[in-house]
Design an enzyme around this catalytic site. Structure first.
Site, PDB file in Angstrom:
ATOM      1  N   GLN A 247      30.265  36.532  41.442  1.00 31.08           N
ATOM      2  CA  GLN A 247      29.930  37.087  40.133  1.00 31.08           C
ATOM      3  C   GLN A 247      29.260  36.079  39.212  1.00 31.08           C
ATOM      4  O   GLN A 247      28.688  36.463  38.182  1.00 31.08           O
ATOM      5  CB  GLN A 247      31.194  37.622  39.453  1.00 31.08           C
ATOM      6  CG  GLN A 247      32.179  36.522  39.066  1.00 31.08           C
ATOM      7  CD  GLN A 247      33.443  37.052  38.427  1.00 31.08           C
ATOM      8  OE1 GLN A 247      34.407  37.349  39.116  1.00 31.08           O
ATOM      9  NE2 GLN A 247      33.454  37.167  37.112  1.00 31.08           N
ATOM     10  N   CYS A 253      33.936  40.616  36.668  1.00 32.08           N
ATOM     11  CA  CYS A 253      34.893  40.773  37.772  1.00 32.08           C
ATOM     12  C   CYS A 253      35.283  42.222  37.952  1.00 32.08           C
ATOM     13  O   CYS A 253      35.462  42.700  39.069  1.00 32.08           O
ATOM     14  CB  CYS A 253      36.138  39.923  37.530  1.00 32.08           C
ATOM     15  SG  CYS A 253      37.037  40.341  36.029  1.00 32.08           S
ATOM     16  N   HIS A 400      42.099  39.012  35.501  1.00 30.72           N
ATOM     17  CA  HIS A 400      40.981  39.028  36.441  1.00 30.72           C
ATOM     18  C   HIS A 400      41.141  40.198  37.418  1.00 30.72           C
ATOM     19  O   HIS A 400      42.244  40.454  37.896  1.00 30.72           O
ATOM     20  CB  HIS A 400      40.992  37.682  37.178  1.00 30.72           C
ATOM     21  CG  HIS A 400      39.885  37.479  38.144  1.00 30.72           C
ATOM     22  ND1 HIS A 400      38.560  37.691  37.844  1.00 30.72           N
ATOM     23  CD2 HIS A 400      39.904  37.040  39.440  1.00 30.72           C
ATOM     24  CE1 HIS A 400      37.818  37.402  38.905  1.00 30.72           C
ATOM     25  NE2 HIS A 400      38.608  37.006  39.878  1.00 30.72           N
TER      26      HIS A 400
END
Ligand SMILES: *[C@@H]1O[C@H](CO)[C@@H](O)[C@H](O)[C@H]1NC(C)=O
Ligand SMILES: *[C@@H]1O[C@H](CO)[C@@H](O)[C@H](O)[C@H]1NC(C)=O
Ligand SMILES: *[C@@H]1O[C@H](CO)[C@@H](O)[C@H](O)[C@H]1NC(C)=O
Length: 456
Positions: A247, A253, A400
């Site tokens: 990414q 994410c 995340h």
């Protein structure tokens, strides 16, 4: 009622929307639960409807959002609702879906959440027809919630380049044997600010994540029939997981974790006959259900965006890792998904056994977890947060999004773990994957998993 409406419209007019990670709203389940009035505009539009400056409601609908996920409209029709993290909520009742972000106002570091009101949101029937804009307002006014985001460091510091902390790595490896830490040279030319984005953005500074729900006897019975070890990278010798991606320094994410799920689930459903790779740049640039390089959520992207707008293949809008105007080729075929949900049915209903059942039955699942200072150094083994801080690099805890592709039990120690695909390239961790302790909600990884089904 008209008075009320004018007040909201007035408030919207002077809002400065400065979003730096997801939205800074901090609305909990209890803040949102209760009696609402939805002020709905004209129906009959398609998905190109722009709701950003909606100010012309035509009708009102009263909807009660009750425990645990029960929505009831003024006619007595029952339906469903879920909170989405601390950002907003979705309601399905009377054949219509409604989604809106909770209202907030930002003035420098002072953030006020108006959890009894929403920004203009989107409504359409459950088949995606007859779009309308709406604004939600609770029947009874609630006290606004003040959040002061106290960043531990200033922009000057976060603009600094990241330098690895050799002592931290040494400490991790000395303190425990479950996992090994290493230095990653590829991070050393990133700004600390970019590292924070890579780790999920600043969102979790305002999160309140639910604990996993209790496992019912029925669920426990089904879970008992599952294998002890399971891995979609090697199911009867076949890999159903698309390649690991990177990414970069964009807080995307959520797009990578979501598309990794959608890609894998198509592979599972078609026995690898279809193997598309989906464009994450399309999501970063074009989705109004997320905040580009500043964050988003799998429920709204792998789920709702993929149902309402569909996703395109990588070549339709190749990844650039920066925000920009929507540049997806309009001629590109769109792929659709449906039946998206938080595993367990709604936000707060997830647990380990429900995740295992869904994983084995339907394919990999998107999850989010708390990233602490030690995690970026993960090289291999079963990750358990050590509690060690990085004194040189002033990080914050972040949230995340990643993809659970399997689970297992370590034969030597009996430690249970999840197998998880990250989006930091394949030179990170165990060829781009990591394992993390399972069964203890390590870093909240068993709290808010999401599933979706492909439409083939
Ligand atoms: C934030 O709010 C507090 C209390 O209302 C006020 O004293 C302070 O000046 C505000 N700070 C900013 C940056 O607006
Ligand atoms: C967000 O709301 C929750 C629950 O009201 C609270 O515990 C938490 O401290 C809030 N976060 C911030 C940063 O204000
Ligand atoms: C799935 O694909 C594999 C490998 O190509 C093949 O051996 C297997 O028979 C397929 N399964 C089904 C149900 O078609």
């Amino acid at each position: 009622m008209a008075m009320k409406w004018l007040q909201i419209a007035g408030l919207l007019a002077f809002l400065t929307i400065h979003v730096y990670a997801d939205t800074p709203a901090n609305c909990t389940y209890e803040d949102v639960r209760g009696k609402w009035v939805f002020m709905i505009g004209s129906r009959g539009h398609d998905r190109t409807l722009d709701c950003s400056s909606f100010d012309s409601p035509l009708m009102e609908l009263q909807i009660t959002l009750d425990f645990p996920d029960l929505a009831v409209d003024q006619f007595g029709n029952t339906g469903f609702w879920t909170l989405i993290y601390n950002q907003g909520f979705e309601v399905v009742v009377g054949g219509e879906k409604y989604f809106a972000f909770s209202l907030y106002k930002q003035d420098g570091q002072n953030i006020t959440s108006f959890c009894d009101q929403t920004f203009p949101g989107w409504s359409h029937d459950i088949f995606g027809r007859n779009w309308a804009c709406f604004i939600g307002r609770k029947a009874e006014e609630q006290k606004p919630k003040q959040t002061v985001v106290l960043h531990e460091f200033e922009k000057v510091v976060s603009n600094r380049l990241y330098r690895h902390n050799a002592e931290l790595i040494h400490q991790i490896n000395r303190q425990q044997k479950s996992w090994q830490a290493t230095r990653y040279p590829q991070f050393e030319n990133m700004r600390i600010e970019d590292m924070i984005k890579m780790k999920g953005g600043r969102k979790s500074t305002i999160a309140s994540i639910p604990k996993p729900a209790p496992v019912t006897p029925e669920v426990a019975r089904v879970a008992k029939t599952l294998p002890d070890n399971f891995d979609w990278r090697n199911y009867n010798g076949i890999n159903y997981v698309s390649p690991v991606r990177n990414q970069g320094s964009c807080g995307s994410c959520y797009a990578f974790g979501s598309m990794a799920m959608n890609e894998a689930r198509i592979r599972v459903r078609t026995n690898n006959t279809l193997t598309p790779i989906f464009s994450t740049q399309d999501i970063v640039e074009c989705s109004e259900y997320s905040q580009g390089c500043d964050g988003g959520f799998p429920y709204l992207i792998g789920g709702k965006y993929a149902e309402d707008f569909g996703v395109v293949e990588e070549e339709c809008n190749p990844y650039k890792g920066v925000d920009g105007k929507c540049s997806t080729k309009p001629s590109c075929e769109r792929h659709y998904f449906t039946n998206y949900e938080y595993i367990g049915g709604f936000y707060g209903a997830c647990n380990e056994e429900l995740m295992r059942i869904n994983l084995v039955k339907n394919g990999p699942i998107a999850v989010s977890f708390e990233v602490y200072d030690d995690f970026v150094h993960y090289k291999g083994g079963i990750y358990i947060h050590t509690g060690l801080r990085d004194k040189f690099n002033p990080f914050e805890i972040t949230n995340h999004v990643v993809l659970v592709v399997g689970y297992g039990v370590d034969p030597a120690t009996g430690q249970k773990y999840w197998i998880v695909k990250n989006s930091w390239g394949d030179s990170w961790g165990e060829s781009g994957f990591f394992r993390i302790r399972r069964g203890t909600d390590e870093c909240s990884i068993e709290s808010i998993a999401v599933q979706v089904e492909p439409i083939l």
